[in-house]
Motif scaffolding. Structure first.
Motif, mmCIF file in Angstrom:
data_model
loop_
_atom_site.group_PDB
_atom_site.id
_atom_site.type_symbol
_atom_site.label_atom_id
_atom_site.label_comp_id
_atom_site.label_asym_id
_atom_site.label_seq_id
_atom_site.Cartn_x
_atom_site.Cartn_y
_atom_site.Cartn_z
ATOM 1 N N ARG A 105 18.130 13.186 42.696
ATOM 2 C CA ARG A 105 17.841 14.607 42.500
ATOM 3 C C ARG A 105 16.702 14.800 41.498
ATOM 4 O O ARG A 105 15.851 15.673 41.676
ATOM 5 N N GLU A 106 16.685 14.009 40.426
ATOM 6 C CA GLU A 106 15.570 14.090 39.488
ATOM 7 C C GLU A 106 14.261 13.788 40.201
ATOM 8 O O GLU A 106 13.250 14.484 40.013
ATOM 9 N N CYS A 107 14.263 12.765 41.039
ATOM 10 C CA CYS A 107 13.062 12.387 41.769
ATOM 11 C C CYS A 107 12.650 13.484 42.742
ATOM 12 O O CYS A 107 11.465 13.839 42.841
ATOM 13 N N ALA A 108 13.599 14.059 43.455
ATOM 14 C CA ALA A 108 13.290 15.069 44.465
ATOM 15 C C ALA A 108 12.679 16.319 43.842
ATOM 16 O O ALA A 108 11.687 16.867 44.359
ATOM 17 N N VAL A 109 13.244 16.789 42.745
ATOM 18 C CA VAL A 109 12.677 17.957 42.075
ATOM 19 C C VAL A 109 11.273 17.651 41.574
ATOM 20 O O VAL A 109 10.350 18.469 41.695
ATOM 21 N N THR A 110 11.079 16.465 41.025
ATOM 22 C CA THR A 110 9.760 16.071 40.517
ATOM 23 C C THR A 110 8.722 16.064 41.637
ATOM 24 O O THR A 110 7.597 16.544 41.442
ATOM 25 N N VAL A 111 9.080 15.525 42.777
ATOM 26 C CA VAL A 111 8.145 15.497 43.910
ATOM 27 C C VAL A 111 7.705 16.910 44.264
ATOM 28 O O VAL A 111 6.515 17.173 44.501
#
Length: 227
Positions: A105-111
């Motif tokens: 989820r951290e990665c997805a929001v960052t993308v």
């Protein structure tokens, strides 16, 4: 140009140099400091999203209360204020197991904050290889793939032999017994036998998201238009 808040100096020209605003690293900061930093960043970049990462539950609750327009993801430990950029390029995040979801989820929001479209493929670890193979065509359509895995982190190596897209591996601190807080997974990534596997640090969904989004944006931008 920097904004001196007494406890921090915000880099307000980072977007001009790199294409992306500064991000607030929340660990070690008070909830009040995080909310203030996000507010100042948003004022400086009113036309696009800004974000804070690694928020404690108290900091997430404070941002939600003090910044009514903030999008707060408690599981990811992130807060976003402002409008996401129009996405360019695509990133698919592939997760070995449900326990890896906070990093995913951290990665997805960052993308999304860094300007690429995101898809997530969950719970396709190598213990059930058929589940991963069923999603191979979907995964292979992405401009960039991020593989998130704990335990022995075999997923990135397997994916590296199945697809030809740029592949970023994120080892996680998930596992039984003495997995050394993700060191075992990190060493697996570092020693991958599949060519083209790049790795970031343990649980670093943010770092993987930034790199993946920038690669995807470049892939979707005509060469003559790149800055």
């Amino acid at each position: 140009m920097t904004e001196d808040l007494g406890f921090a100096r915000l880099d307000l020209q980072r977007e001009q140099r790199t294409g992306d605003p500064e991000v607030v690293f929340g660990a070690g900061k008070t909830p009040q400091q995080i909310a203030e930093l996000l507010s100042v960043l948003h004022d400086a970049h009113p036309d696009r999203a800004v974000m804070a990462t690694r928020l404690s539950p108290e900091a997430a609750a404070h941002c939600r209360a003090q910044l009514p327009d903030a999008e707060v993801d408690d599981l990811a430990g992130v807060a976003v204020v402002g409008r996401y950029p129009q996405p360019k390029g695509s990133v698919t995040i592939v997760a070995a197991g449900t326990s890896d979801l906070p990093v995913v989820r951290e990665c997805a929001v960052t993308v999304r904050v860094f300007g690429a479209a995101v898809d997530t493929v969950l719970d396709v670890g190598v213990a059930g290889l058929h589940r991963l193979l069923d999603q191979r065509d979907r995964i292979g359509r992405a401009d960039v793939v991020v593989a998130v895995a704990g335990m022995e982190a075999a997923l990135p190596s397997v994916l590296g032999g199945l697809i030809g897209a740029p592949l970023i591996a994120v080892p996680t601190s998930v596992g039984y017994g003495w997995h050394m807080d993700g060191l075992a997974a990190w060493l697996s990534v570092l020693n991958s036998c599949a060519p083209g596997v790049l790795g970031v640090n343990v649980d670093n969904g943010f770092g993987a998201g930034v790199a993946a989004a920038r690669i995807a944006r470049r892939a979707a931008t005509p060469r003559g238009s790149r800055s």
